[in-house]
Scaffold this motif. Structure first.
Motif, short mmCIF file in Angstrom:
data_model
loop_
_atom_site.label_atom_id
_atom_site.label_comp_id
_atom_site.label_asym_id
_atom_site.label_seq_id
_atom_site.Cartn_x
_atom_site.Cartn_y
_atom_site.Cartn_z
N ASP A 128 0.80 -1.23 0.00
CA ASP A 128 0.00 0.00 0.00
C ASP A 128 0.84 1.28 0.00
OD1 ASP A 128 -2.26 -1.54 0.05
OD2 ASP A 128 -2.56 -1.35 2.23
N VAL A 129 0.18 2.36 -0.43
CA VAL A 129 0.76 3.70 -0.29
C VAL A 129 -0.01 4.46 0.78
CG1 VAL A 129 1.49 3.76 -2.70
CG2 VAL A 129 -0.72 4.74 -2.06
N VAL A 130 0.56 5.56 1.27
CA VAL A 130 -0.06 6.33 2.34
C VAL A 130 -1.26 7.12 1.80
CG1 VAL A 130 0.29 8.10 4.11
CG2 VAL A 130 2.17 6.57 3.48
N GLU A 131 -2.39 7.02 2.50
CA GLU A 131 -3.60 7.78 2.16
C GLU A 131 -3.99 8.65 3.35
OE1 GLU A 131 -6.50 4.90 1.03
OE2 GLU A 131 -5.33 4.18 -0.68
N ASP A 132 -4.86 9.63 3.10
CA ASP A 132 -5.18 10.56 4.20
C ASP A 132 -5.86 9.86 5.38
OD1 ASP A 132 -7.47 10.14 2.79
OD2 ASP A 132 -7.93 12.25 2.44
N THR A 133 -6.59 8.76 5.11
CA THR A 133 -7.24 8.05 6.22
C THR A 133 -6.25 7.27 7.08
OG1 THR A 133 -7.66 6.17 4.75
CG2 THR A 133 -9.45 7.79 5.01
N ASN A 134 -4.98 7.21 6.69
CA ASN A 134 -3.95 6.54 7.50
C ASN A 134 -3.36 7.47 8.56
OD1 ASN A 134 -2.67 5.19 4.42
ND2 ASN A 134 -4.13 4.22 5.78
N LEU A 135 -3.62 8.78 8.42
CA LEU A 135 -2.87 9.74 9.25
C LEU A 135 -3.30 9.77 10.71
CD1 LEU A 135 -2.34 12.74 6.79
CD2 LEU A 135 -0.75 10.92 7.42
N ASN A 136 -4.33 8.98 11.07
CA ASN A 136 -4.68 8.89 12.50
C ASN A 136 -3.84 7.84 13.22
OD1 ASN A 136 -5.88 6.53 11.38
ND2 ASN A 136 -7.34 6.45 13.07
N ARG A 137 -2.99 7.12 12.47
CA ARG A 137 -2.32 5.99 13.15
C ARG A 137 -1.00 5.53 12.55
NH1 ARG A 137 -6.20 4.43 9.69
NH2 ARG A 137 -5.89 2.60 8.40
N LEU A 138 -0.64 5.99 11.38
CA LEU A 138 0.57 5.46 10.73
C LEU A 138 1.81 6.13 11.32
CD1 LEU A 138 1.45 3.52 8.38
CD2 LEU A 138 1.71 5.60 7.02
N ILE A 139 2.58 5.39 12.10
CA ILE A 139 3.76 5.96 12.75
C ILE A 139 4.77 6.37 11.68
CG2 ILE A 139 5.61 5.56 14.41
CD1 ILE A 139 2.68 5.50 15.55
N GLY A 140 5.15 7.65 11.69
CA GLY A 140 6.11 8.17 10.71
C GLY A 140 5.47 8.75 9.47
N GLY A 141 4.18 8.49 9.26
CA GLY A 141 3.49 9.00 8.07
C GLY A 141 3.16 10.48 8.20
N PRO A 168 -12.31 -0.56 11.54
CA PRO A 168 -11.91 0.52 12.44
C PRO A 168 -10.49 0.30 12.94
CG PRO A 168 -13.99 -0.51 13.15
CD PRO A 168 -13.41 -1.37 12.07
N SER A 169 -9.77 1.38 13.19
CA SER A 169 -8.39 1.25 13.66
C SER A 169 -7.99 2.50 14.44
CB SER A 169 -7.45 1.05 12.46
OG SER A 169 -6.18 0.65 12.89
N VAL A 170 -7.45 2.31 15.63
CA VAL A 170 -7.12 3.42 16.53
C VAL A 170 -5.68 3.27 17.01
CG1 VAL A 170 -7.73 4.52 18.73
CG2 VAL A 170 -9.52 3.55 17.27
N VAL A 171 -4.94 4.36 16.97
CA VAL A 171 -3.50 4.30 17.23
C VAL A 171 -3.17 3.73 18.60
CG1 VAL A 171 -3.34 6.69 18.07
CG2 VAL A 171 -1.34 5.61 17.01
N SER A 172 -3.94 4.09 19.63
CA SER A 172 -3.59 3.65 20.99
C SER A 172 -3.80 2.14 21.14
CB SER A 172 -4.40 4.42 22.03
OG SER A 172 -5.74 4.55 21.62
#
Ligand code: ZN
Length: 284
Positions: A55-68, A207-211
């Motif tokens: 995958d590539v980085v999308e805006d919906t990843n920005l709640n959890r992708l470490i380093g993104g 659903p996916s949450v960083v914590s």
């Protein structure tokens, strides 16, 4: 190197630190969970990392992708390159192989064959079974991490399973949704036909949450660290319940006669060959 790691040496010693440096870990899936795992392994001092994700980085990843970052969204940066960049910023001496693509390809299997330990951080059970098949055929220790959020049931938590040694695996511990696996193995035409017949809609993103991802990734890294440094053997099955806040060691018995835990090695290699023919282009 000593000053970098001196605060962790009291836990597992210089010999443990050397074992970490000699380890070559594959992280399959560099999303919400895998990006956490990558960060922690880089700080722990693992010597080599092989990173696989299509995958590539999308805006919906920005709640959890470490380093993104927002810039990665605009540039459609592959997630494996975000992870590689983070690792190199932490410790440029770590050797990184970043492969943009599924694990279920001949090229990826060749990369996995060079590693000493595999950590699966995948979203779906089809790729999970594929990775279990690959690790069984290659005789690689395989640690699988998953989270589960089901708001209507007030469920949020996850689990970490470490296969190997005949004590149970994703398959015989009944951790794979066979319907999901079958759909992943099917052609797009067969899936579309099934959906028309049964009126099924494609499932939306989970659903996916960083914590929550961070808790499960940390549990996985703890088990990897304990196993690799000799602190203690990794637990087979750890279950985290976010509602109660409890982490539980599950001691359920695996189903008997598991083909992955007890089947002949030749069967595992045959299964891998079939898998590579069946799903050469499937993404994670
Ligand atoms: Zn098994």
């Amino acid at each position: 190197m000593i000053s970098r790691f001196e605060r962790q040496l009291p836990l597992f010693g210089a010999a443990g630190q050397r074992m970490l440096r000699q380890a070559h870990v594959a992280i399959v899936g560099l999303g919400g969970i895998g990006s956490h795992v990558n960060q922690q392994l880089s700080y722990l001092g693992v010597g080599q990392l092989t990173l696989l994700d299509g995958d590539v980085v999308e805006d919906t990843n920005l709640n959890r992708l470490i380093g993104g970052t927002q810039t990665d969204v605009l540039a459609a940066t592959p997630k494996v390159f975000v992870a590689e960049r983070l690792t190199k910023s932490i410790d440029p001496d770590i050797k990184v192989t970043a492969h943009q693509g599924s694990a279920a390809t001949t090229e990826a299997v060749a990369l996995l064959a060079n590693t000493t330990f595999v950590i699966g951080c995948l979203d779906h059970d089809g790729p999970r079974l594929a990775l279990l098949t690959i690790c069984t055929a290659l005789r690689k220790p395989y640690l699988d991490v998953a989270t589960d959020i089901s708001p209507k049931d007030s469920v949020y938590g996850g689990r970490v399973i470490f296969g190997g040694g005949g004590s149970g695996c994703l398959y015989c511990l009944n951790q794979l949704d066979q319907g999901e696996v079958r759909r992943w193995m099917s052609t797009d035409e067969a899936i579309a036909s099934e959906d028309r017949l049964y009126g099924r809609r494609a499932a939306g993103p989970s659903p996916s949450v960083v914590s929550l991802n961070g808790v499960l990734a940390s549990v996985a890294c703890m088990e990897f660290m304990a196993e690799t440094t000799g602190l203690r053997p990794a637990r087979r099955w750890l279950e985290y319940d976010g509602q109660t806040g409890k982490l539980r060691v599950d001691t359920s018995s695996p189903a008997p006669n598991c083909p992955y835990c007890f089947g002949p090695q030749s069967d595992a290699v045959d299964s891998l060959a079939r898998l590579l023919r069946l799903v050469p282009t499937r993404q994670q």
